[in-house]
Scaffold this active site. Structure first.
Site, PDB file in Angstrom:
ATOM      1  N   CYS A 161      -4.650   2.358  -3.638  1.00 42.79           N
ATOM      2  CA  CYS A 161      -3.394   2.907  -3.098  1.00 42.79           C
ATOM      3  C   CYS A 161      -2.243   1.924  -3.276  1.00 42.79           C
ATOM      4  O   CYS A 161      -1.407   1.754  -2.376  1.00 42.79           O
ATOM      5  CB  CYS A 161      -3.531   3.301  -1.618  1.00 42.79           C
ATOM      6  SG  CYS A 161      -4.734   4.563  -1.337  1.00 42.79           S
ATOM      7  N   GLN A 215      -4.123  -4.703   7.390  1.00 40.28           N
ATOM      8  CA  GLN A 215      -5.147  -5.656   6.928  1.00 40.28           C
ATOM      9  C   GLN A 215      -5.071  -6.974   7.692  1.00 40.28           C
ATOM     10  O   GLN A 215      -5.906  -7.850   7.468  1.00 40.28           O
ATOM     11  CB  GLN A 215      -4.974  -5.943   5.420  1.00 40.28           C
ATOM     12  CG  GLN A 215      -5.212  -4.749   4.520  1.00 40.28           C
ATOM     13  CD  GLN A 215      -6.669  -4.292   4.490  1.00 40.28           C
ATOM     14  OE1 GLN A 215      -7.578  -4.976   4.938  1.00 40.28           O
ATOM     15  NE2 GLN A 215      -6.901  -3.095   3.974  1.00 40.28           N
ATOM     16  N   LYS A 274     -10.142  -0.070  10.802  1.00 38.34           N
ATOM     17  CA  LYS A 274     -10.371  -1.269   9.987  1.00 38.34           C
ATOM     18  C   LYS A 274     -10.761  -2.455  10.863  1.00 38.34           C
ATOM     19  O   LYS A 274     -10.966  -3.557  10.367  1.00 38.34           O
ATOM     20  CB  LYS A 274      -9.123  -1.608   9.177  1.00 38.34           C
ATOM     21  CG  LYS A 274      -8.792  -0.580   8.085  1.00 38.34           C
ATOM     22  CD  LYS A 274      -7.674  -1.078   7.215  1.00 38.34           C
ATOM     23  CE  LYS A 274      -6.997   0.028   6.438  1.00 38.34           C
ATOM     24  NZ  LYS A 274      -7.794   0.553   5.344  1.00 38.34           N
ATOM     25  N   ASP A 326       3.553  -3.844   8.059  1.00 33.78           N
ATOM     26  CA  ASP A 326       2.307  -3.097   7.933  1.00 33.78           C
ATOM     27  C   ASP A 326       1.168  -4.098   8.174  1.00 33.78           C
ATOM     28  O   ASP A 326       0.846  -4.904   7.305  1.00 33.78           O
ATOM     29  CB  ASP A 326       2.232  -2.485   6.529  1.00 33.78           C
ATOM     30  CG  ASP A 326       0.879  -1.854   6.239  1.00 33.78           C
ATOM     31  OD1 ASP A 326      -0.004  -1.888   7.124  1.00 33.78           O
ATOM     32  OD2 ASP A 326       0.700  -1.342   5.121  1.00 33.78           O
ATOM     33  N   HIS A 371       0.879  -1.178   0.000  1.00 35.62           N
ATOM     34  CA  HIS A 371       0.000   0.000   0.000  1.00 35.62           C
ATOM     35  C   HIS A 371       0.918   1.230   0.000  1.00 35.62           C
ATOM     36  O   HIS A 371       2.021   1.180   0.561  1.00 35.62           O
ATOM     37  CB  HIS A 371      -0.842  -0.046   1.282  1.00 35.62           C
ATOM     38  CG  HIS A 371      -1.907   0.993   1.396  1.00 35.62           C
ATOM     39  ND1 HIS A 371      -1.642   2.304   1.711  1.00 35.62           N
ATOM     40  CD2 HIS A 371      -3.250   0.909   1.272  1.00 35.62           C
ATOM     41  CE1 HIS A 371      -2.782   2.977   1.766  1.00 35.62           C
ATOM     42  NE2 HIS A 371      -3.780   2.151   1.499  1.00 35.62           N
TER      43      HIS A 371
END
Ligand code: PLP
Length: 424
Positions: free
Chosen positions: A381, A218, A241, A215, A138
């Site tokens: 993104c 998600q 999220k 990261d 991303h």
């Protein structure tokens, strides 16, 4: 005959673990029709919906607690401080029982990664050094490293992906080298759904003397994440999220690293002593939380963590694996539809990107919206990844705890109808 009935051979049994009807009843957003239809929300990869408990926690904070934290000695200030710090402890517990002092609240996963690139990065990356990202990042985990590399005349390297949407690690020893300072990799791709072997990559980075940033934007909302086992150095994710409010990000970092790093922002709260000739910094994590933080949203994030605790994150993962499998099977029935990313649900999550050779993703999204189905269309993104895939955009359905087989059937049926509408 309903399309679901036609597909008894598929994995359309009752979903194990989660009672989706009960869960949906906890989310007021589903009470309203969208364009005359039941809302089918398949855009949780962008942001999740919020259960009543989170909305109440936010309202209750302003009704019963509102005060600034850490400084006041009155009842409301103490209450707000305790609730804010409790969320930090709860967050630390949620990601594997790390030390709560290692949990920094930011405004987003994006800010968490920027924090590391500006503080640790400024001090440790120099000319000719290497920063390694992957082709599936991303922009949040790509642009900050691109900019750091530019500022420092460092080299930005990438781990490519295979045609199946996994990381191609065949040349990893030439990518992560003795010049590598940091490896920054997404735990789960927001486009392909791929779950990356971040623990192995952390071990490889450490072998070469580099640090590892993951990261987890998600991943943490959808699967068990144990940072003690993972052994990365930094890990970033965000509340919105995972059922919590917007405006709250988390940066976890190893204590010795956070202690050694300079602050990101300067001002109140992040200092111990200020004189005109000398300033000393506060202890971690406060050193990184200058000014009045997002108290209300952090406190409401605790309710989101509790909601996920109650469901059990293992059950969430199992539910999504099953539903992802079903979605891939049903979408595969539509001839010509191209589904991106790995097909095996053990190695992927519920972000399912697809393209139709004859219909632009924006048109797909617009058509589905007319049926009350919310998906995302665009580059997500992740423009470097789009380039690798040879696409300008994809349509993406992303799943969460309030989705079930009926949602997938509705998506399938609407896509079939759309093709008829467009004469495909
Ligand atoms: N990383 C990934 C993989 C994402 O999917 C996103 C958001 O979509 C981000 C980072 C950025 O998260 P935030 O918007 O909370 O900063």
């Amino acid at each position: 005959m309903s399309s679901k009935a036609e597909h008894k051979s598929l994995s359309a049994g009752p979903l194990v673990g989660l009672d989706v009807d009960r869960i949906r009843a906890d989310f007021p957003i589903f009470e309203q029709p969208i364009n005359g239809h039941r809302l089918i929300y398949l855009d949780s990869g962008a942001t999740s919906q919020k259960p009543r408990a989170v909305i109440h926690a936010l309202m209750n904070y302003y009704r019963k607690t509102n005060a600034n934290i850490h400084r006041g000695l009155h009842t409301l200030a103490e209450r707000a401080t305790n609730q804010y710090e409790w969320t930090r402890t709860h967050t630390a517990r949620f990601i594997g029982g790390v030390d709560a002092r290692e949990v920094v609240f930011t405004s987003s996963a994006t800010e968490s990664i920027n924090l590391v690139s500006y503080t640790w990065g400024e001090e440790h990356v120099g000319e000719g050094d290497e920063i390694v990202v992957t082709e599936m990042e991303h922009h949040a985990n790509m642009v900050p490293w691109f900019m750091l590399a530019k500022r420092k005349k460092a080299v930005l390297k990438r781990i490519p992906i295979t045609v199946c949407g996994h990381l191609d690690l065949s040349d990893i020893d030439n990518i992560i080298t003795d010049r590598t300072k940091i490896v920054a990799v997404t735990h789960m791709s927001n486009v392909l759904g791929t779950i990356n072997p971040v623990a192995d990559l952390a071990a490889k980075a450490h072998e070469k003397g580099a640090l590892m940033l993951v990261d987890g934007a998600q991943a943490v909302p959808h699967m068990p994440v144990n940072l003690l086992e993972l052994d990365a150095d930094f890990y970033a994710f965000s509340s919105h999220k995972m059922l919590g409010p917007t405006g709250v990000g988390v940066l976890w970092g190893k204590r010795e690293l956070l202690e050694e790093m300079p602050p990101f922002n300067f001002g109140g709260e992040m200092i111990r002593e200020v004189r005109f000739d000398r300033i000393t910094w506060n202890d971690i994590p406060h050193k990184f939380e200058a000014g009045t933080p997002n108290i209300a949203d952090v406190i409401a994030f605790d309710a989101a963590l509790s909601y996920l605790d109650q469901l059990g994150i293992d059950n969430v993962r199992r539910h999504e694996m099953e539903l992802t499998q079903y979605a891939i099977e049903r979408l595969s029935e539509i001839k010509g539809l191209e589904i991106q990313g790995p097909q095996d649900t053990a190695g992927r999550g519920g972000c399912i990107s697809f393209t139709d050779p004859n219909i632009h993703p924006h048109d797909i999204s617009t058509f589905l919206n007319s049926k009350g189905i919310a998906i995302r269309a665009g580059h997500h993104c992740a423009q470097p990844l789009m380039r690798t895939l040879g696409k300008v955009a994809t349509a993406r359905a992303s799943l969460y705890i309030y989705n079930d087989h009926a949602d997938i059937d509705a998506l399938h049926d609407a896509l079939v109808e759309m093709r008829k509408y467009f004469g495909v």
